[in-house]
Scaffold this motif. Structure first.
Motif, PDB file in Angstrom:
ATOM      1  N   LYS A  20      -2.839   2.972  -1.746  1.00 41.92           N
ATOM      2  CA  LYS A  20      -2.160   2.887  -3.041  1.00 41.92           C
ATOM      3  C   LYS A  20      -2.054   1.447  -3.508  1.00 41.92           C
ATOM      4  N   CYS A  21      -1.915   1.300  -4.812  1.00 39.69           N
ATOM      5  CA  CYS A  21      -1.689  -0.018  -5.404  1.00 39.69           C
ATOM      6  C   CYS A  21      -0.298  -0.510  -5.013  1.00 39.69           C
ATOM      7  N   ALA A  22      -0.207  -1.761  -4.612  1.00 44.17           N
ATOM      8  CA  ALA A  22       1.072  -2.339  -4.193  1.00 44.17           C
ATOM      9  C   ALA A  22       2.055  -2.470  -5.353  1.00 44.17           C
ATOM     10  N   CYS A  23       1.564  -2.467  -6.591  1.00 44.63           N
ATOM     11  CA  CYS A  23       2.461  -2.619  -7.748  1.00 44.63           C
ATOM     12  C   CYS A  23       2.883  -1.277  -8.341  1.00 44.63           C
TER      13      CYS A  23
ATOM     14  N   ALA B  99      -3.668 -12.325  -2.312  1.00 47.13           N
ATOM     15  CA  ALA B  99      -2.314 -12.652  -1.838  1.00 47.13           C
ATOM     16  C   ALA B  99      -1.752 -11.529  -0.970  1.00 47.13           C
ATOM     17  N   ASN B 100      -2.577 -10.985  -0.091  1.00 50.05           N
ATOM     18  CA  ASN B 100      -2.194  -9.896   0.823  1.00 50.05           C
ATOM     19  C   ASN B 100      -1.743  -8.627   0.118  1.00 50.05           C
ATOM     20  N   LEU B 101      -2.170  -8.436  -1.127  1.00 52.50           N
ATOM     21  CA  LEU B 101      -1.848  -7.227  -1.882  1.00 52.50           C
ATOM     22  C   LEU B 101      -3.113  -6.412  -2.100  1.00 52.50           C
ATOM     23  N   ILE B 102      -2.975  -5.099  -2.074  1.00 55.39           N
ATOM     24  CA  ILE B 102      -4.046  -4.193  -2.471  1.00 55.39           C
ATOM     25  C   ILE B 102      -3.652  -3.674  -3.846  1.00 55.39           C
ATOM     26  N   LEU B 103      -4.527  -3.864  -4.838  1.00 61.39           N
ATOM     27  CA  LEU B 103      -4.167  -3.592  -6.225  1.00 61.39           C
ATOM     28  C   LEU B 103      -5.227  -2.770  -6.954  1.00 61.39           C
ATOM     29  N   CYS B 104      -4.784  -2.031  -7.956  1.00 61.82           N
ATOM     30  CA  CYS B 104      -5.711  -1.397  -8.887  1.00 61.82           C
ATOM     31  C   CYS B 104      -6.194  -2.481  -9.854  1.00 61.82           C
ATOM     32  N   ARG B 105      -7.221  -2.179 -10.613  1.00 59.51           N
ATOM     33  CA  ARG B 105      -7.797  -3.168 -11.537  1.00 59.51           C
ATOM     34  C   ARG B 105      -6.767  -3.628 -12.566  1.00 59.51           C
TER      35      ARG B 105
END
Length: 122
Positions: free
Chosen positions: A50-53, A69-75
């Motif tokens: 999942k996106c972290a945000c 920055a150690n985050l997995i994000l959607c576009r």
């Protein structure tokens, strides 16, 4: 645009019944579902990648994810947090990558800055 970030592909794989279950990189439990996701050279439950945000399931929103920055994000969230499209030709301020713009020839403008040079009307 994507400097010092990693753009990675997401693969959906069918789990073969005769194979040993793989461990999920998100929750560390065995993946016993019918399908799993492979991303960042790891395996994931569909619910765990999942996106972290915004918490959207990345396997459902596209075939790529972004890491920075150690985050997995959607576009969308990657661009909102880290992207820029350049400077406005009228005010010279940065334009965030997610913002709607007007383009004229090689110039890019904020919507509020795009106006007639003669009468100043938008």
């Amino acid at each position: 645009l994507f400097s010092s970030c990693c753009v990675s592909g997401i693969q959906m794989l069918s789990v073969q019944p005769d194979t040993k279950p793989k461990g999920c990189a998100g929750c560390n439990r065995k993946i016993k579902d019918r399908y799993l996701l492979k991303a960042l050279d790891k395996y994931w439950h569909e619910d765990c990648l999942k996106c972290a945000c915004c918490d959207c399931r990345l396997g459902e929103v596209g075939s790529t994810l972004y890491t920075k920055a150690n985050l997995i994000l959607c576009r969308r969230d990657y661009l909102r947090l880290f992207g820029v499209t350049g400077n406005c030709a009228a005010c010279s301020k940065l334009i965030p990558a997610f913002e709607m713009v007007m383009r004229a020839k090689d110039n890019v403008y904020h919507l509020d800055c795009f106006a007639c040079q003669l009468c100043n009307q938008r």
